[in-house]
Design a protein around this motif. Structure first.
Motif, PDB file in Angstrom:
ATOM      1  N   SER A  83       0.872  -1.429  -0.238  1.00 47.16           N
ATOM      2  CA  SER A  83       0.009   0.304  -0.180  1.00 47.16           C
ATOM      3  C   SER A  83       1.035   1.405   0.356  1.00 47.16           C
ATOM      4  O   SER A  83       1.916   1.309   0.311  1.00 47.16           O
ATOM      5  CB  SER A  83      -1.040   0.117   1.056  1.00 47.16           C
ATOM      6  OG  SER A  83      -1.677   1.369   1.302  1.00 47.16           O
ATOM      7  N   SER A  84       0.210   2.600  -0.491  1.00 48.09           N
ATOM      8  CA  SER A  84       1.273   3.636  -0.881  1.00 48.09           C
ATOM      9  C   SER A  84       1.001   3.910   0.575  1.00 48.09           C
ATOM     10  O   SER A  84       1.306   5.791   0.576  1.00 48.09           O
ATOM     11  CB  SER A  84       1.002   4.272  -2.067  1.00 48.09           C
ATOM     12  OG  SER A  84      -0.514   4.914  -2.469  1.00 48.09           O
ATOM     13  N   SER A  85       0.134   4.422   0.814  1.00 52.81           N
ATOM     14  CA  SER A  85      -0.683   5.089   2.250  1.00 52.81           C
ATOM     15  C   SER A  85      -0.001   4.504   3.423  1.00 52.81           C
ATOM     16  O   SER A  85       0.726   3.729   3.839  1.00 52.81           O
ATOM     17  CB  SER A  85      -1.967   4.743   2.073  1.00 52.81           C
ATOM     18  OG  SER A  85      -2.483   5.379   3.462  1.00 52.81           O
ATOM     19  N   VAL A  86       0.302   5.951   4.350  1.00 51.05           N
ATOM     20  CA  VAL A  86       1.545   5.551   5.207  1.00 51.05           C
ATOM     21  C   VAL A  86       0.191   5.311   6.536  1.00 51.05           C
ATOM     22  O   VAL A  86       1.209   4.727   7.725  1.00 51.05           O
ATOM     23  CB  VAL A  86       2.516   6.877   5.707  1.00 51.05           C
ATOM     24  CG1 VAL A  86       3.134   7.042   4.515  1.00 51.05           C
ATOM     25  CG2 VAL A  86       0.941   8.348   6.321  1.00 51.05           C
ATOM     26  N   ILE A  87      -1.390   5.286   6.816  1.00 54.02           N
ATOM     27  CA  ILE A  87      -1.603   5.316   7.878  1.00 54.02           C
ATOM     28  C   ILE A  87      -1.814   3.539   8.620  1.00 54.02           C
ATOM     29  O   ILE A  87      -2.017   3.457   9.505  1.00 54.02           O
ATOM     30  CB  ILE A  87      -2.985   6.272   7.527  1.00 54.02           C
ATOM     31  CG1 ILE A  87      -3.641   8.083   6.848  1.00 54.02           C
ATOM     32  CG2 ILE A  87      -4.182   5.676   8.219  1.00 54.02           C
ATOM     33  CD1 ILE A  87      -4.654   8.168   6.598  1.00 54.02           C
ATOM     34  N   ASP A  88      -2.250   3.248   7.289  1.00 52.86           N
ATOM     35  CA  ASP A  88      -2.447   1.651   7.821  1.00 52.86           C
ATOM     36  C   ASP A  88      -0.780   0.996   8.788  1.00 52.86           C
ATOM     37  O   ASP A  88      -0.963  -0.062   9.185  1.00 52.86           O
ATOM     38  CB  ASP A  88      -2.641   0.434   5.941  1.00 52.86           C
ATOM     39  CG  ASP A  88      -1.669   0.838   5.375  1.00 52.86           C
ATOM     40  OD1 ASP A  88      -0.559   1.998   5.386  1.00 52.86           O
ATOM     41  OD2 ASP A  88      -2.529   0.717   4.575  1.00 52.86           O
ATOM     42  N   ASP A  89       0.600   1.609   8.016  1.00 57.14           N
ATOM     43  CA  ASP A  89       1.441   1.119   9.160  1.00 57.14           C
ATOM     44  C   ASP A  89       1.628   1.645   9.779  1.00 57.14           C
ATOM     45  O   ASP A  89       1.813   1.131  11.624  1.00 57.14           O
ATOM     46  CB  ASP A  89       2.573   1.581   7.912  1.00 57.14           C
ATOM     47  CG  ASP A  89       2.780   1.367   6.866  1.00 57.14           C
ATOM     48  OD1 ASP A  89       3.155   0.061   6.463  1.00 57.14           O
ATOM     49  OD2 ASP A  89       3.088   2.146   6.055  1.00 57.14           O
ATOM     50  N   GLY A 120      -1.507   9.158  11.651  1.00 56.70           N
ATOM     51  CA  GLY A 120      -1.341   8.521  10.421  1.00 56.70           C
ATOM     52  C   GLY A 120      -1.240   9.656   9.345  1.00 56.70           C
ATOM     53  O   GLY A 120      -0.862   9.598   7.779  1.00 56.70           O
ATOM     54  N   TYR A 121      -2.877  10.104   9.285  1.00 53.86           N
ATOM     55  CA  TYR A 121      -3.206  11.217   9.002  1.00 53.86           C
ATOM     56  C   TYR A 121      -2.017  12.679   9.303  1.00 53.86           C
ATOM     57  O   TYR A 121      -2.091  13.381   8.419  1.00 53.86           O
ATOM     58  CB  TYR A 121      -4.759  11.838   9.309  1.00 53.86           C
ATOM     59  CG  TYR A 121      -5.691  11.581   8.936  1.00 53.86           C
ATOM     60  CD1 TYR A 121      -5.948  11.077   7.573  1.00 53.86           C
ATOM     61  CD2 TYR A 121      -6.131   9.881   8.931  1.00 53.86           C
ATOM     62  CE1 TYR A 121      -6.604  10.442   6.566  1.00 53.86           C
ATOM     63  CE2 TYR A 121      -7.812   9.599   8.825  1.00 53.86           C
ATOM     64  CZ  TYR A 121      -7.501   9.628   7.384  1.00 53.86           C
ATOM     65  OH  TYR A 121      -8.143   8.890   6.757  1.00 53.86           O
ATOM     66  N   GLN A 144       0.186  12.284   7.011  1.00 50.08           N
ATOM     67  CA  GLN A 144       0.292  11.936   5.447  1.00 50.08           C
ATOM     68  C   GLN A 144       0.126  13.448   5.167  1.00 50.08           C
ATOM     69  O   GLN A 144      -0.179  13.759   3.797  1.00 50.08           O
ATOM     70  CB  GLN A 144      -1.004  10.760   5.427  1.00 50.08           C
ATOM     71  CG  GLN A 144      -1.221  10.929   3.514  1.00 50.08           C
ATOM     72  CD  GLN A 144      -2.311   9.882   3.957  1.00 50.08           C
ATOM     73  OE1 GLN A 144      -2.569   9.175   5.013  1.00 50.08           O
ATOM     74  NE2 GLN A 144      -3.408   9.971   2.712  1.00 50.08           N
ATOM     75  N   ARG A 191      -5.761  20.813   8.683  1.00 51.27           N
ATOM     76  CA  ARG A 191      -5.741  19.537   8.832  1.00 51.27           C
ATOM     77  C   ARG A 191      -5.680  19.245   9.909  1.00 51.27           C
ATOM     78  O   ARG A 191      -5.852  18.216  10.744  1.00 51.27           O
ATOM     79  CB  ARG A 191      -5.063  18.985   7.470  1.00 51.27           C
ATOM     80  CG  ARG A 191      -6.451  18.790   6.223  1.00 51.27           C
ATOM     81  CD  ARG A 191      -5.357  18.496   5.309  1.00 51.27           C
ATOM     82  NE  ARG A 191      -5.954  18.393   3.396  1.00 51.27           N
ATOM     83  CZ  ARG A 191      -4.840  19.286   2.926  1.00 51.27           C
ATOM     84  NH1 ARG A 191      -3.757  19.451   3.008  1.00 51.27           N
ATOM     85  NH2 ARG A 191      -5.558  19.355   2.077  1.00 51.27           N
TER      86      ARG A 191
END
Length: 359
Positions: free
Chosen positions: A49-55, A114-115, A118, A131
């Motif tokens: 996955s390219s998202s860092v939230i799940d990590d 995570g957000y 991001q 944000r």
């Protein structure tokens, strides 16, 4: 039922103790193995996955989920072991909501972290501050709600607390009135915090001015906001006050600002040469962003005039440094080129004596 939990009625041999310990050890070991395999598979999936939230979420829930799986494994083992079941039945009412609440708390904290990671590279600093503020307030609100629900579920397993709750429900009208009166400050702070997250009159990182004190917003909580001033003091302002009273937000839309330098001079001052020198100096200064530049006479008194030297910069910090540089340069230039324009309120005793002696 009481005899089941009376230790005097238990008949336990050495072999039974060994068997019970083996059962507990096997349950804990099986939980750790399953936990390791589960997270190995999830990490493999998340790596694509390219998202860092799940990590970040995975790292946050790893430890609480390990203890939750151990508790779940012991519960399964307790079903087949009478002695373990006797003790585990007492604690499961407390441990289950605590473990579930811990996992939920960690998950919310992980999503918020995570957000935050991001949005770190956002090009628009104003949108980034908005944000960050929304994430901080909403995540904190959800975590407080999880903590309250978890503690309530744990406390309800205490017979005395459960009886108190039943009594309060029986007299719901009086209890609701008392609880509402006692919880009014907390509810006011909660509503103010949610309103701050939705409307965002200020955000984390904004430069604000409260009670003639300017500083950066460091933290926004449900009940208060902390503002760090230039001399490293911290102002603690109630959140409800910022929603009910006027304050200045210097970076609400952007960091670009126009600021003045005020000069009070003698009426004999020649304004046009001062304007030419001011514009020359600012145009050559690296902190000027090229937007606004003007010198106007804003007041004229019998003994003085007031000049407003306005200039702009890309950031608030640059504007402050530019104004200081302009103020210093113009005073030096006036002393060298128009010394008579500087107002003097000194008694020149020696000069007066010389005039008297000369007469």
């Amino acid at each position: 039922m009481l005899e089941r939990y009376d230790p005097r009625n238990w008949s336990i041999s050495y072999d039974d103790v060994i068997a019970h310990l083996i059962t507990l050890g096997a349950a804990v070991l099986a939980a750790l193995v399953v936990h390791w395999i589960l997270f190995a598979v999830i990490r493999r999936v998340v790596s694509h996955s390219s998202s860092v939230i799940d990590d970040v979420v995975l790292a946050k829930i790893r430890r609480p989920l390990r203890f939750a799986m151990i508790g779940f494994a012991i519960s399964i083992g307790a079903e087949n072991d009478a002695l373990i079941g006797r003790g585990w039945d007492v604690f499961t009412g407390f441990l289950t909501p605590a473990l579930v609440g811990w996992v939920a708390f960690a998950a919310v904290k992980g999503v918020a972290a995570g957000y935050e990671v991001q949005v770190q590279n956002a090009d628009d600093p104003v949108a980034h501050r908005g944000r960050m503020t929304r994430i901080a307030i909403l995540s904190r609100t959800v975590r407080v709600a999880i903590a309250i629900v978890t503690v309530s579920l744990v406390m309800l397993n205490i017979p005395g607390v459960r009886d108190v709750g039943t009594t309060m429900l029986a007299s719901a009208g009086l209890a609701a009135l008392a609880v509402g009166a006692a919880a009014q400050p907390a509810l006011k702070s909660l509503i103010a915090g949610l309103q701050m997250a939705i409307t965002q009159p200020l955000r984390i990182g904004d430069l604000v001015k409260v009670d003639d004190q300017a500083g950066r917003v460091e933290e926004i909580r449900m009940s208060f906001v902390t503002v760090r001033t230039w001399d490293e003091r911290v102002l603690v302002v109630p959140t409800s006050r910022l929603l009910e009273q006027t304050f200045e937000n210097w970076s609400r839309v952007s960091e670009k600002l126009t600021g003045p330098v005020m000069l009070h001079l003698d009426p004999v001052a020649e304004v046009e040469p001062i304007r030419v020198e001011f514009e020359r100096f600012v145009k050559e200064h690296p902190l000027w962003d090229g937007r606004n530049l003007a010198l106007v006479m804003t007041e004229a008194y019998p003994e003085s005039i007031e000049l407003r030297l306005a200039m702009s910069a890309a950031t608030i910090g640059d504007l402050f440094n530019l104004r200081c540089a302009v103020r210093e340069h113009m005073i030096e230039w006036l002393k060298l080129n128009q010394s008579g324009a500087l107002i003097r309120h000194r008694l020149e005793v020696e000069a007066a004596n010389q005039r008297v002696l000369g007469a």
